[in-house]
Design a protein around this motif. Structure first.
Motif, short mmCIF file in Angstrom:
data_model
loop_
_atom_site.label_atom_id
_atom_site.label_comp_id
_atom_site.label_asym_id
_atom_site.label_seq_id
_atom_site.Cartn_x
_atom_site.Cartn_y
_atom_site.Cartn_z
N LYS A 54 0.88 -1.16 0.00
CA LYS A 54 0.00 0.00 0.00
C LYS A 54 0.92 1.22 0.00
O LYS A 54 1.51 1.56 1.03
N ALA A 55 1.06 1.84 -1.15
CA ALA A 55 2.04 2.91 -1.28
C ALA A 55 1.37 4.20 -1.72
O ALA A 55 0.39 4.19 -2.48
N ALA B 257 -3.81 8.61 -1.68
CA ALA B 257 -4.27 7.54 -0.79
C ALA B 257 -3.69 7.73 0.61
O ALA B 257 -2.47 7.72 0.78
N PRO B 258 -4.53 7.92 1.62
CA PRO B 258 -4.01 8.08 2.99
C PRO B 258 -3.53 6.75 3.56
O PRO B 258 -4.25 5.75 3.51
N VAL B 259 -2.30 6.75 4.07
CA VAL B 259 -1.70 5.56 4.67
C VAL B 259 -1.09 5.96 6.01
O VAL B 259 -1.03 7.14 6.35
N ALA B 260 -0.64 4.98 6.78
CA ALA B 260 0.04 5.28 8.05
C ALA B 260 1.40 5.91 7.75
O ALA B 260 2.24 5.29 7.10
N PRO B 261 1.65 7.13 8.21
CA PRO B 261 2.88 7.84 7.83
C PRO B 261 4.05 7.66 8.78
O PRO B 261 5.14 8.16 8.51
N ALA B 262 3.82 6.99 9.92
CA ALA B 262 4.87 6.86 10.94
C ALA B 262 5.39 8.26 11.30
O ALA B 262 4.63 9.21 11.35
N SER B 263 6.70 8.39 11.51
CA SER B 263 7.24 9.66 12.02
C SER B 263 7.24 10.79 11.00
O SER B 263 7.60 11.92 11.35
N GLY C 259 10.64 7.88 8.71
CA GLY C 259 9.55 7.34 9.51
C GLY C 259 9.55 5.84 9.46
O GLY C 259 9.72 5.25 8.39
N TYR C 260 9.38 5.22 10.63
CA TYR C 260 9.32 3.76 10.66
C TYR C 260 8.43 3.28 11.80
O TYR C 260 8.56 3.71 12.94
N LEU C 261 7.50 2.43 11.47
CA LEU C 261 6.79 1.56 12.39
C LEU C 261 6.80 0.18 11.74
O LEU C 261 6.99 0.07 10.52
N SER C 262 6.59 -0.84 12.49
CA SER C 262 6.52 -2.16 11.89
C SER C 262 5.43 -2.17 10.81
O SER C 262 4.28 -1.89 11.08
N GLY C 263 5.84 -2.40 9.57
CA GLY C 263 4.89 -2.41 8.46
C GLY C 263 4.63 -1.06 7.84
O GLY C 263 3.81 -0.95 6.92
N LEU D 166 7.40 9.54 0.00
CA LEU D 166 7.47 8.14 -0.40
C LEU D 166 7.04 7.30 0.78
O LEU D 166 7.83 7.01 1.69
N LEU D 167 5.76 6.91 0.81
CA LEU D 167 5.16 6.23 1.95
C LEU D 167 4.79 4.80 1.56
O LEU D 167 4.12 4.58 0.55
N PHE D 168 5.21 3.85 2.39
CA PHE D 168 4.96 2.43 2.13
C PHE D 168 4.32 1.79 3.35
O PHE D 168 4.85 1.91 4.46
N ASN D 169 3.19 1.10 3.15
CA ASN D 169 2.57 0.28 4.19
C ASN D 169 2.47 -1.15 3.68
O ASN D 169 2.31 -1.39 2.47
N ASP D 170 2.53 -2.08 4.59
CA ASP D 170 2.32 -3.49 4.27
C ASP D 170 3.21 -3.96 3.12
O ASP D 170 2.78 -4.70 2.24
N TYR D 171 4.46 -3.52 3.13
CA TYR D 171 5.41 -3.92 2.09
C TYR D 171 5.82 -5.38 2.30
O TYR D 171 5.82 -5.89 3.42
N ARG D 172 6.17 -6.04 1.21
CA ARG D 172 6.49 -7.46 1.26
C ARG D 172 7.96 -7.69 0.93
O ARG D 172 8.32 -8.51 0.09
#
Length: 493
Positions: free
Chosen positions: A57-58, A78-84, A442-446, A466-472
C-alpha cells in the motif's frame, strides 16, 4: 549542546541545499531497483512501478517545489500510516500557528514576605507550559541543571527556607499522559514517554549502571536523582550476558539485572515514568533541598492557580526552533507530542491531543489546501497507527513551507543524506547525493516513510513523499528503492 549552538547548527545546514555536494559520509548500498526510460519523468515513473510498490500500500509523489508540476505519482492521494513523517505536520504547524519566535515558558513565583533570616512566609509556585527541554539534553547530561538555576534565583530573592507550600501548576495540558492508541506493550520504552505540562528529562529517568569490583553489586544511579522511582537490582559486576534495565509495567519500579562487564564503561538507558507531574515535583523538591533551600510546608499539585498575588522570580524559556530541531533531526516523539498539546492549549484553550490535532488539521485544510479526506491526525509524532496521511498532503506542506519566511528553520530541522549521527547517516552519502536531500524519516513495523526536499543537479528543487505500508520485502529493500528514486531526481532533475 546549548540552545544557541543547536539553533546555529539548524540554520547553517540548510545552506547546503544550494551548494555542491560534499565528500562521502556513508557507504552506498547495492540496490536491485533500476530505472528505465529517457528523462526524469520516465525514469522515476518506472521506479514507481517497481514490484515493491505494486505489492505494497504505497502513496508516492515527486513534484517541483516552485510550480507544483508532478514528476511522478502513484497512489498520491491515498491516505496511509505515515509513521514519524507525521512530525512534519506538527513542526510546520507549530511555526505557523504559534509563530517562529514562540517560547516555551516555565515560571517560578513566590508570594509572602521574606524575613531577615531568609524564611519566606508564604508559598512558591512553579507553573508549567509544556517545555520539553527541562532535563539533561542541553545541559551536559545534568537532569537537574535548570532546577539549580531556579534555586539560585530564589536565593538571590533572599529565600533560604520556604515556610509555606511548594506548589506545581500543571493544568496547561490535560491529564491524559499517554495516548490511548499507543501500543501498551511498549509503554516501558522511552519513545512512549508520558506527556505533561510539567515535564522532566523527556518524561523519563536515565538509569546508569556502572561496574564496581569483580563479583560485587554494580552501582546503579538515576539522573536526575529522585526518590520517586524505586530500584530493584540484582546486577553483579562480571562477565555474562550484559545489563538489563527495565520498568515493571504499571509501576515506577526500575528493575536491573544481569552482569556489568568490569572493563567497560557504564550502561545508560532512558526509562519512562508513570505520573510525570508527581515525578517532576519530586525532582524539583529534592533538588532545591540539595541546593540548601528547605521546604517546611507541603508539596502540592494543582491544575490552576488563579490568585493574583504572585511575584515572578525566574522564567525558564526554550525556543520553538530548538524544539523543532529535536523533533525532526532526532525524531524525538516526546518533543512532538509536547508541541502538539501546546498548539492545542494556545489555539483551543486546553492542551489535549484532540485539540492539538484539530488545530493542525484545520490549518492543513484551510491554509495549506490539504484534502480533508487525505489526513487523519491523532497524535503529533506518528506513533499511533490510527494516523493517516497521503503523499499529496506532505508535498503540499513541503511546498507551503518552502515559500514561508521560516523556510531555513523548517528545512534545516530535517536530517540530510549522509549526515553523521542522523537517521540518514547511512543513506546516499556519496557525491553527488550527499547533502542533496533533506527529509524526515519514519518507521513503524509495516510502515516506512520518507518525505522532504531533493535538489537536482540543475539546481531545481523538488518536494517528495514516499510512503509504504504493508510492504512485502525487508526494510532495506524499501530504503534502497526510496534511495534509487532520489538518485534519479538528483541526476536528472
Amino acid at each position: 549542546m546549548s540552545f544557541r549552538s543547536a539553533r546555529l547548527a539548524a540554520l547553517v545546514t540548510v545552506l547546503a541545499l544550494a551548494q555542491p555536494a560534499g565528500p562521502a559520509l556513508a557507504q552506498r548500498r547495492n540496490v536491485a531497483a533500476k530505472a528505465s526510460g529517457a528523462g526524469l519523468e520516465q525514469r522515476v515513473g518506472s521506479l514507481f512501478r517497481h514490484p515493491i510498490v505494486r505489492a505494497a500500500k504505497a502513496s508516492l509523489l515527486v513534484a517541483e517545489v516552485e510550480t507544483g508540476r508532478v514528476v511522478a505519482a502513484s497512489g498520491a492521494h491515498a491516505p496511509v500510516a505515515p509513521a514519524s513523517n507525521m512530525k512534519l505536520f506538527t513542526s510546520a504547524a507549530g511555526i505557523q500557528l504559534l509563530g517562529g519566535d514562540f517560547q516555551f515558558v516555565t515560571t517560578v513565583a513566590l508570594r509572602g514576605r521574606v524575613d531577615p533570616i531568609g524564611t519566606l512566609h508564604g508559598d512558591v509556585l512553579v507553573t508549567g507550559r509544556g517545555d520539553p527541554t527541562i532535563g539533561g539534553r542541553f545541559h551536559d547530561g545534568d537532569g537537574a541543571a535548570v532546577i539549580g538555576r531556579w534555586a539560585r534565583a530564589l536565593k538571590s530573592a533572599g529565600v533560604k527556607t520556604i515556610g509555606g507550600n511548594l506548589i506545581f501548576e500543571h493544568g496547561y495540558f490535560d491529564d491524559e499522559w499517554v495516548h490511548p492508541s499507543w501500543p501498551e506493550d511498549q509503554l516501558v520504552n522511552w519513545y512512549e514517554a508520558p506527556i505533561s505540562a510539567l515535564a522532566m528529562q523527556e518524561g523519563c529517568v536515565m538509569v546508569r549502571v556502572s561496574p564496581t569490583q569483580q563479583g560485587q553489586p554494580a552501582m546503579v544511579e538515576m539522573e536526575p536523582p529522585n526518590s520517586f522511582m524505586t530500584i530493584e537490582s540484582s546486577c553483579v559486576t562480571g562477565r555474562g550476558r550484559g545489563v538489563f534495565i527495565g520498568r515493571k509495567p504499571g509501576t515506577n519500579t526500575i528493575v536491573v539485572r544481569g552482569n556489568a562487564p568490569p572493563n567497560l564503561g557504564p550502561t545508560e538507558i532512558f526509562v519512562p515514568v508513570m505520573y510525570p507531574v508527581h515525578y517532576f515535583a519530586n525532582v524539583v523538591h529534592e533538588a532545591l533541598q540539595r541546593e540548601g533551600i528547605r521546604v517546611q510546608g507541603e508539596v502540592l499539585l494543582t491544575e490552576r492557580e488563579t490568585r493574583p498575588d504572585w511575584r515572578t522570580v525566574v522564567e525558564h524559556t526554550s525556543p520553538l526552533s530548538v524544539v523543532n530541531f529535536v523533533i525532526n533531526k532526532k525524531s524525538q516523539n516526546f518533543y512532538a507530542e509536547q508541541l502538539l498539546k501546546t498548539i492545542g492549549a494556545e489555539k483551543k484553550g486546553v492542551g489535549s491531543w484532540a485539540n492539538g490535532a484539530a488545530a493542525v488539521t484545520e490549518w492543513l485544510v484551510a491554509e495549506v489546501g490539504v484534502d480533508p479526506a487525505e489526513i487523519r491526525m491523532v497524535d503529533g509524532s506518528g506513533m499511533s497507527r490510527e494516523n493517516r496521511a497521503s503523499a499529496a498532503a506532505f508535498v503540499a506542506v513541503l511546498r507551503h513551507m518552502w515559500n514561508d519566511p521560516a523556510r531555513e528553520e523548517f528545512v534545516s530541522s530535517m536530517p540530510y543524506t549522509g549526515e553523521p549521527g542522523s537517521r540518514l547517516r547511512r543513506r546516499l552519502g556519496d557525491p553527488p547525493y550527499a547533502r542533496s536531500v533533506y527529509a524526515k524519516t519514519g518507521y513503524l513495523s509495516g510502515a516506512i516513510g520518507l518525505s522532504g526536499y531533493v535538489r537536482g543537479k540543475s539546481g531545481k528543487m523538488y518536494a517528495f513523499s514516499l510512503l509504504f505500508n504493508d510492504y512485502r520485502t525487508g526494510v532495506w529493500g524499501v530504503y534502497n528503492l526510496q534511495d534509487e528514486i532520489l538518485k534519479e531526481v538528483v541526476e536528472n532533475g
